[in-house]
Design an enzyme around this catalytic site. Structure first.
Site, PDB file in Angstrom:
ATOM      1  N   GLU A   1      -3.589   1.991  -7.465  1.00 57.39           N
ATOM      2  CA  GLU A   1      -3.950   3.083  -6.565  1.00 57.39           C
ATOM      3  C   GLU A   1      -3.031   4.276  -6.817  1.00 57.39           C
ATOM      4  OE1 GLU A   1      -6.282   1.689  -2.974  1.00 57.39           O
ATOM      5  OE2 GLU A   1      -4.188   1.569  -2.414  1.00 57.39           O
TER       6      GLU A   1
ATOM      7  N   HIS B   1       0.858  -1.188   0.000  1.00 54.56           N
ATOM      8  CA  HIS B   1       0.000   0.000   0.000  1.00 54.56           C
ATOM      9  C   HIS B   1       0.895   1.240   0.000  1.00 54.56           C
ATOM     10  CE1 HIS B   1      -2.831   3.051   1.339  1.00 54.56           C
ATOM     11  NE2 HIS B   1      -3.797   2.233   0.928  1.00 54.56           N
TER      12      HIS B   1
HETATM   13  C1  PEP Z   1      -6.744   3.140   0.280  1.00 54.98           C
HETATM   14  O1  PEP Z   1      -6.372   3.395   1.399  1.00 54.98           O
HETATM   15  O2  PEP Z   1      -6.373   2.102  -0.279  1.00 54.98           O
HETATM   16  C2  PEP Z   1      -7.643   4.082  -0.374  1.00 54.98           C
HETATM   17  C3  PEP Z   1      -7.960   3.890  -1.640  1.00 54.98           C
HETATM   18  O3  PEP Z   1      -8.120   5.132   0.378  1.00 54.98           O
HETATM   19  P1  PEP Z   1      -9.274   6.176  -0.027  1.00 54.98           P
HETATM   20  O4  PEP Z   1     -10.418   5.373  -0.588  1.00 54.98           O
HETATM   21  O5  PEP Z   1      -9.618   6.872   1.248  1.00 54.98           O
HETATM   22  O6  PEP Z   1      -8.699   7.082  -1.062  1.00 54.98           O
END
Ligand code: PEP
Length: 255
Positions: free
Chosen positions: A169, A97
């Protein structure tokens, strides 16, 4: 045909009691949803995993750790191994992450070692990749994804790729309220799938679920999940309220 996956990353939120209350509320809110519509994963803090596992017994919710140490056991104060997570009842674990990479110095090499440790213990890895804003502005997005993907998945077999979950992400979209546009997400997901096909073969790559993560909300999930290579979402902030996360998951039933 890939069944969509929605994963709730609770980060450093919720006690065991709060986790149990959330699971009960979520079950009521999604009672009309079938397992064929979507798979749902919750990633509580380590201290709430046992309570969450107990509360999800008999339900279709799976429980994931948010991190692990790659060693099996030993003098690593404060760390939790894949075997310990598995024994606590987790079936999956989030690896790499961006908060782990940025705040705790996780590297592509440690991600690879963690993926191997997860597989050895029988946990399904949820491997996160994504570029920073500076990298995007320099036009390096796809090169960063290539580097993280190649290094992180080094040594995986085709069957392991088929079973694991990848999460795109973009770092600039996490917790900022600013999600990637459909064009930005689509480009990244299609690129990731193409690379998986090149490196691990089409049959395995086409079974791997690739989630989008970064400020997913009930208002923007429909557009994202409609993209061909987006197979669900990894959700942080909007997963803390069971009703909001249930609204996100319920979109999959309308596809
Ligand atoms: C995450 O922590 O993986 C994430 C996507 O957070 P958020 O949805 O708050 O952007």
């Amino acid at each position: 045909m890939r069944i969509p996956v929605f994963a709730a990353n609770w980060k450093m939120h919720k006690t065991g009691l709060e986790a149990v209350a959330w699971i009960r509320e979520f079950a009521v809110a999604t009672k009309n949803l079938s397992a064929a519509d979507a798979e749902v994963i919750i990633a509580p803090p380590f201290t709430a995993i046992a309570a969450a596992v107990e509360a999800t017994r008999g339900a279709t919710l799976a429980v994931a750790g948010q991190n692990l140490h790659f060693e099996r056991q030993g003098a690593f104060t404060g760390e939790v191994s894949a075997a310990l997570l598995k024994a606590a009842g987790a079936d999956l674990v989030i690896i790499g992450h961006s908060e782990r990479r940025r705040i705790f110095g996780e590297t592509d090499e440690s991600v690879q070692r963690k993926v191997t440790a997860a597989h050895t213990a029988g946990l399904v890895p949820i491997v996160c990749v994504g570029e920073t804003l500076e990298e995007r502005e320099r036009g390096e997005t796809l090169a960063v994804l290539d580097r993280q993907l190649k290094a992180g998945l080094d040594g995986c077999s085709g069957d392991q790729i088929a079973a694991l979950i990848l999460a795109y992400e973009p770092v600039w979209a996490i917790g900022t309220g600013k999600n990637a546009t459909a064009t930005e997400a689509g480009e990244a997901h299609t690129h990731l799938r193409r690379r998986l096909r090149e490196w691990f073969g089409g049959t395995h790559a086409d079974r791997c679920r690739i989630l989008y993560g970064g400020s997913v909300k009930p208002e923007n999930i429909k557009e994202l999940i409609g993209l061909e290579d987006v197979d669900g979402a990894l959700v942080g902030g909007a997963s803390l309220e069971s009703s909001t996360f249930a609204a996100i998951v319920s979109v999959s039933a309308t596809l």
